[in-house]
Design a protein around this motif. Structure first.
Motif, PDB file in Angstrom:
ATOM      1  N   ALA A 158       0.832  -1.205   0.000  1.00 52.63           N
ATOM      2  CA  ALA A 158       0.000   0.000   0.000  1.00 52.63           C
ATOM      3  C   ALA A 158       0.863   1.250   0.000  1.00 52.63           C
ATOM      4  N   GLN A 195       0.892   3.967  -3.040  1.00 52.02           N
ATOM      5  CA  GLN A 195       0.597   5.382  -2.821  1.00 52.02           C
ATOM      6  C   GLN A 195       1.754   6.267  -3.268  1.00 52.02           C
ATOM      7  N   THR A 255      -0.619   1.309 -12.041  1.00 47.90           N
ATOM      8  CA  THR A 255      -1.712   0.800 -11.221  1.00 47.90           C
ATOM      9  C   THR A 255      -3.013   1.082 -11.973  1.00 47.90           C
ATOM     10  N   LYS A 295      -7.141   2.889 -11.917  1.00 47.47           N
ATOM     11  CA  LYS A 295      -7.877   4.025 -11.353  1.00 47.47           C
ATOM     12  C   LYS A 295      -8.571   3.663 -10.041  1.00 47.47           C
ATOM     13  N   ARG A 296      -8.964   2.415  -9.905  1.00 43.82           N
ATOM     14  CA  ARG A 296      -9.647   2.004  -8.683  1.00 43.82           C
ATOM     15  C   ARG A 296      -8.755   2.229  -7.459  1.00 43.82           C
ATOM     16  N   MET A 297      -7.462   1.912  -7.574  1.00 41.38           N
ATOM     17  CA  MET A 297      -6.549   2.114  -6.454  1.00 41.38           C
ATOM     18  C   MET A 297      -6.348   3.596  -6.174  1.00 41.38           C
ATOM     19  N   TYR A 301      -8.529   6.016  -6.654  1.00 35.76           N
ATOM     20  CA  TYR A 301      -9.716   6.511  -5.949  1.00 35.76           C
ATOM     21  C   TYR A 301      -9.801   5.937  -4.530  1.00 35.76           C
ATOM     22  N   HIS A 302      -9.295   4.726  -4.358  1.00 33.04           N
ATOM     23  CA  HIS A 302      -9.310   4.105  -3.037  1.00 33.04           C
ATOM     24  C   HIS A 302      -8.468   4.897  -2.047  1.00 33.04           C
ATOM     25  N   TYR A 303      -7.279   5.322  -2.466  1.00 37.96           N
ATOM     26  CA  TYR A 303      -6.362   6.008  -1.548  1.00 37.96           C
ATOM     27  C   TYR A 303      -6.607   7.517  -1.465  1.00 37.96           C
ATOM     28  N   GLU A 329      -9.489   9.267  -3.089  1.00 38.75           N
ATOM     29  CA  GLU A 329     -10.905   9.602  -3.291  1.00 38.75           C
ATOM     30  C   GLU A 329     -11.222  10.195  -4.658  1.00 38.75           C
ATOM     31  N   HIS A 330     -10.500  11.253  -5.046  1.00 44.29           N
ATOM     32  CA  HIS A 330     -10.788  11.909  -6.321  1.00 44.29           C
ATOM     33  C   HIS A 330      -9.573  12.716  -6.766  1.00 44.29           C
TER      34      HIS A 330
END
Length: 227
Positions: free
Chosen positions: A26, A30, A60, A62-64, A66-68, A70-71
């Protein structure tokens, strides 16, 4: 209670190792996203940067992202905060309090100029945010905590210099830092256009070194008492 058997301990150890591994993954993900976002935002600005391009550069999805974060706005804000944290960290590493006031100010001027010189991405990021009238910077609560210690450190240096009889008594620490930053920022951010205007490559090592000495002299001459 029966002591834990070796068979029970092994799965527990494996589980702990797996958790630590996910945490490391993670952190790496990030960091990769932030590095990619810094690249895109500094080259294309907030509006021009694309989430798809950031995710691709970070290797990576896009889901990751947005996960870390948000936007897109959240990611941009984090890039801004980390940019300021980096320069503030460098200033703290100078440990200015261990030097005499004149030496401490000289070190700060040199560090600030060299930081801008080494970090053209920082210049671009600040320029983009200024074009947005600090739209996102003003929403970051971390900014006060990052900048107030620097102002207080400069205030202490000025007080020490005044007590030693080497600095004037009417120096404002905020104005001092703005002056230090301006001397470095303007030279680096406008280097290309100034080089054309004055028909001299201001990125050459001797020109850069000469400007650094000029900046140090200007700041110290402003601070020192007149004899």
């Amino acid at each position: 209670m029966d002591p834990q058997s070796p068979d029970d301990a092994e799965p527990a150890a494996q589980q702990t190792a797996a958790v630590k591994g996910r945490a490391r993954d993670a952190t790496r993900t990030q960091a990769a996203i932030l590095a990619a976002a810094r690249y895109e935002f500094t080259r294309r600005g907030f509006e021009g940067a694309r989430i798809d391009a950031i995710a691709k550069r970070a290797k990576t999805n896009k889901r990751m992202l947005y996960h870390y974060f948000e936007h897109k706005e959240g990611l941009y804000k984090r890039v801004l905060v980390e940019a300021y944290r980096e320069i503030r960290h460098g200033e703290r590493q100078l440990k200015l309090d261990q030097y005499d006031p004149v030496g401490a100010v000289e070190k700060l001027v040199r560090f600030t100029f060299r930081h801008f010189l080494r970090s053209p991405w920082f210049i671009a990021l600040l320029t983009n945010e200024n074009l947005l009238r600090a739209k996102y910077l003003k929403t970051l609560p971390e900014m006060h905590g990052l900048h107030s210690p620097l102002v207080e450190q400069l205030r202490t240096l000025i007080t020490r210099g005044t007590a030693d009889g080497v600095f004037r008594k009417d120096i404002d620490p905020v104005q001092l830092y703005i002056s230090v930053a301006a001397l470095g920022y303007f030279y680096v951010s406008n280097n290309a256009t100034l080089s054309v205007i004055f028909e001299s490559d201001l990125s050459e090592t001797d020109k850069v070194d000469a400007w650094e000495e000029h900046a140090v002299s200007m700041v110290l001459n402003h601070l020192k008492t007149k004899t």
